[in-house]
Design a protein around this motif. Structure first.
Motif, PDB file in Angstrom:
ATOM      1  N   UNK A   1       0.840  -1.201   0.000  1.00 33.39           N
ATOM      2  CA  UNK A   1       0.000   0.000   0.000  1.00 33.39           C
ATOM      3  C   UNK A   1       0.872   1.247   0.000  1.00 33.39           C
ATOM      4  N   UNK A   2       0.334   2.294  -0.602  1.00 37.58           N
ATOM      5  CA  UNK A   2       0.970   3.598  -0.485  1.00 37.58           C
ATOM      6  C   UNK A   2       0.063   4.458   0.380  1.00 37.58           C
ATOM      7  N   UNK A   3       0.668   5.383   1.086  1.00 33.17           N
ATOM      8  CA  UNK A   3      -0.091   6.201   2.029  1.00 33.17           C
ATOM      9  C   UNK A   3      -0.146   7.642   1.558  1.00 33.17           C
ATOM     10  N   UNK A   4      -1.346   8.093   1.300  1.00 30.20           N
ATOM     11  CA  UNK A   4      -1.613   9.509   1.095  1.00 30.20           C
ATOM     12  C   UNK A   4      -2.870   9.808   1.919  1.00 30.20           C
ATOM     13  N   UNK A   5      -2.700  10.465   3.063  1.00 32.21           N
ATOM     14  CA  UNK A   5      -3.864  10.776   3.898  1.00 32.21           C
ATOM     15  C   UNK A   5      -4.927  11.542   3.102  1.00 32.21           C
ATOM     16  N   UNK A   6      -6.181  11.260   3.389  1.00 30.94           N
ATOM     17  CA  UNK A   6      -7.260  11.884   2.617  1.00 30.94           C
ATOM     18  C   UNK A   6      -7.204  13.409   2.686  1.00 30.94           C
ATOM     19  N   UNK A   7      -6.673  13.964   3.772  1.00 29.05           N
ATOM     20  CA  UNK A   7      -6.573  15.416   3.911  1.00 29.05           C
ATOM     21  C   UNK A   7      -5.480  16.011   3.031  1.00 29.05           C
ATOM     22  N   UNK A   8      -4.572  15.179   2.526  1.00 23.77           N
ATOM     23  CA  UNK A   8      -3.480  15.644   1.671  1.00 23.77           C
ATOM     24  C   UNK A   8      -3.683  15.280   0.204  1.00 23.77           C
ATOM     25  N   UNK A   9      -4.751  14.586  -0.089  1.00 18.76           N
ATOM     26  CA  UNK A   9      -4.933  14.020  -1.422  1.00 18.76           C
ATOM     27  C   UNK A   9      -4.945  15.076  -2.528  1.00 18.76           C
ATOM     28  N   UNK A  10      -5.692  16.146  -2.343  1.00 24.40           N
ATOM     29  CA  UNK A  10      -5.730  17.189  -3.377  1.00 24.40           C
ATOM     30  C   UNK A  10      -4.342  17.733  -3.678  1.00 24.40           C
TER      31      UNK A  10
ATOM     32  N   UNK B   1      -6.069   5.892 -15.095  1.00 25.68           N
ATOM     33  CA  UNK B   1      -6.866   4.854 -15.743  1.00 25.68           C
ATOM     34  C   UNK B   1      -6.524   3.457 -15.234  1.00 25.68           C
ATOM     35  N   UNK B   2      -5.841   3.395 -14.096  1.00 25.40           N
ATOM     36  CA  UNK B   2      -5.489   2.117 -13.477  1.00 25.40           C
ATOM     37  C   UNK B   2      -6.455   1.823 -12.337  1.00 25.40           C
ATOM     38  N   UNK B   3      -6.493   0.570 -11.943  1.00 18.84           N
ATOM     39  CA  UNK B   3      -7.331   0.206 -10.808  1.00 18.84           C
ATOM     40  C   UNK B   3      -6.699   0.747  -9.526  1.00 18.84           C
ATOM     41  N   UNK B   4      -7.483   1.525  -8.791  1.00 10.60           N
ATOM     42  CA  UNK B   4      -7.063   2.061  -7.509  1.00 10.60           C
ATOM     43  C   UNK B   4      -8.018   1.507  -6.452  1.00 10.60           C
ATOM     44  N   UNK B   5      -7.444   0.799  -5.483  1.00 14.46           N
ATOM     45  CA  UNK B   5      -8.244   0.236  -4.400  1.00 14.46           C
ATOM     46  C   UNK B   5      -7.995   1.084  -3.159  1.00 14.46           C
ATOM     47  N   UNK B   6      -9.055   1.665  -2.641  1.00 14.68           N
ATOM     48  CA  UNK B   6      -8.979   2.576  -1.506  1.00 14.68           C
ATOM     49  C   UNK B   6      -9.355   1.882  -0.207  1.00 14.68           C
ATOM     50  N   UNK B   7      -8.678   2.285   0.862  1.00 13.37           N
ATOM     51  CA  UNK B   7      -9.111   1.857   2.187  1.00 13.37           C
ATOM     52  C   UNK B   7      -8.662   2.860   3.231  1.00 13.37           C
ATOM     53  N   UNK B   8      -9.352   2.849   4.358  1.00 12.71           N
ATOM     54  CA  UNK B   8      -8.969   3.628   5.528  1.00 12.71           C
ATOM     55  C   UNK B   8      -9.185   2.722   6.735  1.00 12.71           C
TER      56      UNK B   8
ATOM     57  N   UNK C   1     -13.966   3.279   6.543  1.00 10.32           N
ATOM     58  CA  UNK C   1     -14.703   3.558   5.315  1.00 10.32           C
ATOM     59  C   UNK C   1     -15.003   5.017   5.026  1.00 10.32           C
ATOM     60  N   UNK C   2     -15.122   5.846   6.040  1.00 12.12           N
ATOM     61  CA  UNK C   2     -15.517   7.241   5.834  1.00 12.12           C
ATOM     62  C   UNK C   2     -14.478   8.015   5.025  1.00 12.12           C
ATOM     63  N   UNK C   3     -13.212   7.914   5.399  1.00 14.85           N
ATOM     64  CA  UNK C   3     -12.161   8.653   4.691  1.00 14.85           C
ATOM     65  C   UNK C   3     -11.949   8.109   3.285  1.00 14.85           C
TER      66      UNK C   3
END
Length: 133
Positions: free
Chosen positions: A64-73, A84-91, A94-96
């Motif tokens: 996994x790579x870590x980019x906190x949801x608050x830093x994503x933008x 265009x690649x498959x990106x699987x998200x988790x926190x 589920x909320x983030x």
């Protein structure tokens, strides 16, 4: 004549709105078992952990790579090759991940999926966990 033109414009606008709503990316759910198979088979996906750096260091899913949801933008450039690649998200729960999905979706990412049960589910299933950065 004016009524016909107004009706055509209104119809066109309604059709455009209907099409726009169907173009939204819908994330499919990926189970822990499905993700484990993806990892075991070295399938090329982006596994994105959107928890804090501290949570990530305490334990995360391998690869996994870590980019906190608050830093994503601010850090979208790091993921630009994966639009265009498959990106699987988790926190954690589920909320983030849902917030991150919206950010990525609004920036043109097309293959967004969500890990069912998030990290809690992964850990509760006794699947491999890496520690540290």
């Amino acid at each position: 004549m004016k009524i016909i033109v107004v009706k055509k414009i209104a119809t066109t606008m309604i059709l455009a709105l209907a099409l726009a709503s169907t173009w939204q990316v819908t994330a499919k759910e990926i189970s822990q078992g499905q993700l484990q198979k993806i990892i075991d088979n070295d399938k090329q996906v982006i596994l994105l952990d959107v928890r804090t750096a501290e949570e990530f260091a305490e334990g995360h899913i391998p690869n996994a790579i870590n980019i906190p949801h608050t830093e994503l933008n601010a850090r979208l450039a790091e993921l630009s090759a994966a639009k265009n690649s498959q990106v699987i998200l988790y926190c954690r729960s589920g909320k983030r991940a849902a917030i991150a999905k919206q950010v990525l979706e609004s920036n043109g990412f097309t293959e967004l999926d969500h890990l069912t049960g998030d990290f809690r589910g992964w850990r509760n299933s006794n699947l491999p966990v890496n520690k540290g950065q």
